[in-house]
Design a protein around this motif. Structure first.
Motif, PDB file in Angstrom:
ATOM      1  N   GLU A   1     -13.662 -56.756 -29.395  1.00  0.00           N
ATOM      2  CA  GLU A   1     -14.062 -57.690 -29.840  1.00  0.00           C
ATOM      3  C   GLU A   1     -14.599 -58.825 -29.474  1.00  0.00           C
ATOM      4  OE1 GLU A   1     -11.594 -58.522 -33.228  1.00  0.00           O
ATOM      5  OE2 GLU A   1     -11.736 -56.995 -34.887  1.00  0.00           O
ATOM      6  N   GLN A   2     -15.647 -59.680 -29.351  1.00  0.00           N
ATOM      7  CA  GLN A   2     -16.300 -60.934 -28.777  1.00  0.00           C
ATOM      8  C   GLN A   2     -16.598 -61.491 -27.400  1.00  0.00           C
ATOM      9  OE1 GLN A   2     -13.946 -60.755 -31.842  1.00  0.00           O
ATOM     10  NE2 GLN A   2     -16.433 -61.309 -32.968  1.00  0.00           N
ATOM     11  N   LYS A   3     -16.617 -60.059 -27.160  1.00  0.00           N
ATOM     12  CA  LYS A   3     -16.764 -59.869 -25.611  1.00  0.00           C
ATOM     13  C   LYS A   3     -17.955 -59.455 -25.188  1.00  0.00           C
ATOM     14  CE  LYS A   3     -11.978 -58.510 -23.330  1.00  0.00           C
ATOM     15  NZ  LYS A   3     -11.399 -57.440 -23.472  1.00  0.00           N
ATOM     16  N   ALA A   4     -18.515 -59.918 -23.807  1.00  0.00           N
ATOM     17  CA  ALA A   4     -19.529 -59.876 -23.592  1.00  0.00           C
ATOM     18  C   ALA A   4     -19.714 -59.956 -22.048  1.00  0.00           C
ATOM     19  CB  ALA A   4     -21.027 -60.388 -24.242  1.00  0.00           C
ATOM     20  N   VAL A   5     -21.074 -58.825 -21.492  1.00  0.00           N
ATOM     21  CA  VAL A   5     -21.237 -59.383 -19.915  1.00  0.00           C
ATOM     22  C   VAL A   5     -23.157 -60.100 -19.904  1.00  0.00           C
ATOM     23  CG1 VAL A   5     -21.292 -56.600 -20.372  1.00  0.00           C
ATOM     24  CG2 VAL A   5     -20.866 -58.704 -17.937  1.00  0.00           C
ATOM     25  N   LEU A   6     -23.361 -60.564 -19.373  1.00  0.00           N
ATOM     26  CA  LEU A   6     -24.855 -60.585 -19.138  1.00  0.00           C
ATOM     27  C   LEU A   6     -25.132 -60.313 -17.864  1.00  0.00           C
ATOM     28  CD1 LEU A   6     -27.239 -62.317 -20.045  1.00  0.00           C
ATOM     29  CD2 LEU A   6     -25.590 -64.403 -18.802  1.00  0.00           C
ATOM     30  N   VAL A   7     -26.281 -59.765 -17.691  1.00  0.00           N
ATOM     31  CA  VAL A   7     -25.881 -59.089 -16.307  1.00  0.00           C
ATOM     32  C   VAL A   7     -27.838 -59.446 -16.286  1.00  0.00           C
ATOM     33  CG1 VAL A   7     -27.311 -56.665 -15.050  1.00  0.00           C
ATOM     34  CG2 VAL A   7     -24.871 -56.934 -16.830  1.00  0.00           C
ATOM     35  N   ASN A   8     -28.481 -60.300 -14.853  1.00  0.00           N
ATOM     36  CA  ASN A   8     -29.537 -60.475 -14.350  1.00  0.00           C
ATOM     37  C   ASN A   8     -30.033 -59.415 -13.568  1.00  0.00           C
ATOM     38  OD1 ASN A   8     -28.466 -60.196 -11.917  1.00  0.00           O
ATOM     39  ND2 ASN A   8     -30.061 -61.738 -10.914  1.00  0.00           N
TER      40      ASN A   8
ATOM     41  N   THR B   1     -30.097 -60.066 -19.085  1.00  0.00           N
ATOM     42  CA  THR B   1     -29.882 -59.527 -20.371  1.00  0.00           C
ATOM     43  C   THR B   1     -28.565 -58.967 -20.590  1.00  0.00           C
ATOM     44  OG1 THR B   1     -31.446 -57.396 -19.263  1.00  0.00           O
ATOM     45  CG2 THR B   1     -30.506 -56.988 -21.261  1.00  0.00           C
ATOM     46  N   TRP B   2     -28.183 -59.713 -22.297  1.00  0.00           N
ATOM     47  CA  TRP B   2     -26.809 -59.739 -23.087  1.00  0.00           C
ATOM     48  C   TRP B   2     -26.364 -58.239 -23.444  1.00  0.00           C
ATOM     49  CZ3 TRP B   2     -23.861 -64.020 -22.278  1.00  0.00           C
ATOM     50  CH2 TRP B   2     -24.051 -64.953 -22.530  1.00  0.00           C
ATOM     51  N   PHE B   3     -24.963 -58.218 -22.811  1.00  0.00           N
ATOM     52  CA  PHE B   3     -24.452 -56.284 -23.216  1.00  0.00           C
ATOM     53  C   PHE B   3     -23.602 -57.296 -24.168  1.00  0.00           C
ATOM     54  CE2 PHE B   3     -26.674 -55.059 -19.245  1.00  0.00           C
ATOM     55  CZ  PHE B   3     -27.698 -54.729 -19.963  1.00  0.00           C
ATOM     56  N   ILE B   4     -23.621 -57.008 -25.597  1.00  0.00           N
ATOM     57  CA  ILE B   4     -22.176 -57.266 -26.399  1.00  0.00           C
ATOM     58  C   ILE B   4     -21.326 -55.477 -26.713  1.00  0.00           C
ATOM     59  CG2 ILE B   4     -21.716 -57.672 -28.574  1.00  0.00           C
ATOM     60  CD1 ILE B   4     -23.765 -59.854 -27.471  1.00  0.00           C
ATOM     61  N   LEU B   5     -19.896 -55.333 -26.499  1.00  0.00           N
ATOM     62  CA  LEU B   5     -19.393 -54.547 -25.861  1.00  0.00           C
ATOM     63  C   LEU B   5     -18.961 -53.737 -27.125  1.00  0.00           C
ATOM     64  CD1 LEU B   5     -18.481 -53.824 -23.064  1.00  0.00           C
ATOM     65  CD2 LEU B   5     -19.411 -55.968 -22.926  1.00  0.00           C
ATOM     66  N   ALA B   6     -18.941 -54.544 -28.072  1.00  0.00           N
ATOM     67  CA  ALA B   6     -18.619 -53.755 -29.459  1.00  0.00           C
ATOM     68  C   ALA B   6     -19.101 -53.241 -29.411  1.00  0.00           C
ATOM     69  CB  ALA B   6     -18.088 -54.828 -30.962  1.00  0.00           C
ATOM     70  N   GLU B   7     -20.977 -53.145 -29.539  1.00  0.00           N
ATOM     71  CA  GLU B   7     -22.032 -52.781 -29.910  1.00  0.00           C
ATOM     72  C   GLU B   7     -22.226 -51.205 -29.074  1.00  0.00           C
ATOM     73  OE1 GLU B   7     -25.327 -55.145 -29.640  1.00  0.00           O
ATOM     74  OE2 GLU B   7     -24.615 -56.619 -31.580  1.00  0.00           O
ATOM     75  N   LEU B   8     -21.500 -51.189 -27.700  1.00  0.00           N
ATOM     76  CA  LEU B   8     -21.894 -49.946 -26.827  1.00  0.00           C
ATOM     77  C   LEU B   8     -21.336 -48.806 -27.439  1.00  0.00           C
ATOM     78  CD1 LEU B   8     -22.434 -52.104 -23.692  1.00  0.00           C
ATOM     79  CD2 LEU B   8     -23.890 -51.579 -25.313  1.00  0.00           C
ATOM     80  N   ASP B   9     -21.294 -47.867 -26.704  1.00  0.00           N
ATOM     81  CA  ASP B   9     -20.380 -46.485 -27.276  1.00  0.00           C
ATOM     82  C   ASP B   9     -20.336 -46.650 -25.690  1.00  0.00           C
ATOM     83  OD1 ASP B   9     -22.102 -45.270 -25.285  1.00  0.00           O
ATOM     84  OD2 ASP B   9     -23.437 -44.261 -26.594  1.00  0.00           O
ATOM     85  N   SER B  10     -18.512 -45.343 -25.867  1.00  0.00           N
ATOM     86  CA  SER B  10     -18.525 -45.438 -24.549  1.00  0.00           C
ATOM     87  C   SER B  10     -18.641 -45.347 -22.689  1.00  0.00           C
ATOM     88  CB  SER B  10     -16.650 -44.399 -25.009  1.00  0.00           C
ATOM     89  OG  SER B  10     -17.352 -42.787 -25.007  1.00  0.00           O
TER      90      SER B  10
END
Lengths: 351, 171
Positions: free
Chosen positions: A100-107, A70-79
């Motif tokens: 900005e423009q940061k993401a993390v992919l988690v299996n 699953t992709w998590f887009i950091l700018a879309e997440l709350d604290s």
């Protein structure tokens, strides 16, 4: 998978299995990789960061091992969501800043996490339960090979993989092992052990990696040198050191069992007693008491609570997890109440 | 002697860090020794540490020359690197090579990468170089012997490594 699904899920590395899992919580390897012709994230423009994110994510979607993820887009997440990912060891504290423009992919197993645009373009991490660095290396090496076919990595024959900070240049690899060393701490031998580790150019950190201090009885030990040794050598060196520490911890436990069994039993059972009945408890106290309960479980003094339950409690009693479970923002005082309630529920349920 | 970190308490822990031939002495009080790694990064900041390690104090002229150099690909100057402790892009390593090589040697004890490379992955038939495995194996055995305080074994391993390394140099 959604971020809310994480709280009902147990990460693969928390299973409490694997070699030496009475002392070693988890083994982790991370690789730092960058793309050729793109500035490192801190020096890149928004447009360039976007380009990096696009190139990396496109490549990652083609890698088999990264497919059920699953992709998590950091700018879309709350604290709270961001903190939740940190508490689960899926990303660094640094990744929660300037999102900005940061993401993390988690299996789905939560043993693989890839951060994009952290300090380097790619930070690939693999976590295993127990003392298992070589297995972690085999898997992460495969992911890295697959990505290398699709991406043009920044690499020089003499300096190796090029990274934003010269402390990571070369293999770009850091291997870390999370240890639980209650007996060495209680018998006051830990200072000597930590001093020896520092002399051998290894680093000791706390539960949450870079910049955090060792808390309770948990120590994360990792290599400092990433250039001039092969990946296998680095892992062998860490393994050699960790084997010695495991041995020392086992000896210290044995000595306590023979010399101070009643005192130890008293401390362990008191810790469990407090956890089962407290109405207000801080996360620091929770970690300290759970550490004793874990030791009790490892020594067979506590039989009805398994390691996995204890490992899980370490994570779900953290601030963001509590707030996610309650689905409401909680002040520190409110969290201490809810934390005590959650621990009582979990522990009285299993015994 | 006062602690190198806090400067308040007497230093009771004396650390000598040796990476290859580079020796680094640290005198710490017990409190600071306990938090050594975390505290050091916070107190000095990584960029200060790195800049300090570049060893410019001894060569003031070299520093002036270095500071003016700029990476044509990303525009980062060596002065920027000294300030922020981060390079700008992969090409910076080519541009600043002669200043970075000694810095890398001080950080890692080496400025020559050994280990996997991305080309191996691209040519799937390519096998990892076997020649280095022998040396790597010996070095890890040496590390183990030192840890186990088996000094006779360590001395013999050290000689074998030296022999292999001189042979490699001749090749």
């Amino acid at each position: 998978m959604q971020i809310n699904d994480l709280i009902n899920h147990t990460s693969e590395w928390l299973k409490g299995t694997g070699p030496h899992s009475d002392v070693v919580i988890s083994s982790r390897i991370r690789l730092a990789r960058n793309l050729n012709k793109f500035p490192f994230p801190h020096w890149a423009s928004k447009v360039q960061l976007n380009g990096i994110l696009e190139k990396c994510s496109q490549a990652m979607e083609k890698v088999d091992l990264l497919k059920d993820a699953t992709w998590f887009i950091l700018a879309e997440l709350d604290s709270i969501d961001k903190q939740l990912l940190v508490e689960r060891h899926l990303m660094s504290i640094e990744h929660t800043q300037k999102t900005e423009q940061k993401a993390v992919l988690v299996n789905n197993e939560e043993n693989i996490a890839v951060m994009i645009n952290e300090e380097d373009h790619l930070r690939i991490q693999l976590m295993q339960s127990g003392f298992n660095l070589f297995e972690a290396w085999e898997i992460i090496n495969g992911i890295d090979d697959a990505l290398a076919k699709l991406l043009d990595y920044a690499y020089l024959e003499d300096f190796g993989y090029l990274t934003a900070c010269p402390t990571n240049t070369g293999t770009g690899m850091r291997g870390s092992v999370m240890l639980h060393l209650p007996a060495l701490v209680m018998s006051r031998q830990i200072e000597r052990v930590l001093a020896a580790i520092a002399k051998l150019s290894f680093t000791t950190r706390g539960l949450y990696g870079e910049g955090t201090q060792a808390s309770g009885n948990f120590f994360q030990i990792s290599n400092q040198v990433s250039l001039g040794h092969s990946e296998n050598e680095i892992i062998e060196n860490i393994n050699g050191l960790i084997r010695q520490i495991i041995e020392q911890e086992a000896q210290a436990r044995q000595i306590m069992l023979t010399k101070n069994k009643e005192i130890l039993e008293d401390r362990i059972n008191r810790s469990l007693g407090i956890l089962k009945s407290a109405r207000i408890i801080t996360s620091q106290e929770t970690i300290e008491l759970l550490s004793m309960v874990r030791l009790g479980s490892d020594l067979g003094m506590i039989e009805d609570i398994d390691r996995r339950t204890i490992n899980e409690l370490f994570i779900i009693t953290q601030p963001a997890h509590l707030q996610k479970i309650e689905n409401v923002k909680l002040s520190s005082d409110q969290r201490d109440l809810k934390r005590a309630e959650l621990i009582r529920k979990k522990l009285n349920l299993v015994s | 002697m006062l602690c190198d970190v806090c400067g308040k308490n007497p230093a009771t822990v004396h650390l000598t860090e040796i990476i290859d031939e580079q020796m680094n002495e640290l005198h710490l009080c017990e409190e600071c020794a306990r938090h050594k790694s975390a505290a050091m990064e916070q107190q000095f900041g990584l960029s200060d540490l790195l800049a300090g390690m570049a060893d410019f104090e001894k060569h003031p002229n070299k520093e002036e020359e270095a500071v003016a150099v700029k990476c044509p690909a990303c525009g980062l100057s060596y002065a920027d690197f000294k300030k922020i402790g981060r390079l700008g892009c992969g090409n910076c390593y080519n541009v600043f090579r002669k200043y970075l090589a000694p810095l890398l040697k001080r950080i890692h004890g080496s400025s020559q990468h050994i280990g996997k490379n991305p080309l191996q992955a691209k040519v799937s038939a390519a096998k990892p170089v076997k020649k280095k495995a022998g040396l790597a194996e010996l070095k890890s055995q040496l590390q183990k012997a030192i840890l186990a305080e088996a000094f006779e074994e360590a001395a013999s391993l050290r000689d074998q490594i030296k022999e292999l390394e001189t042979k490699k140099e001749k090749e």
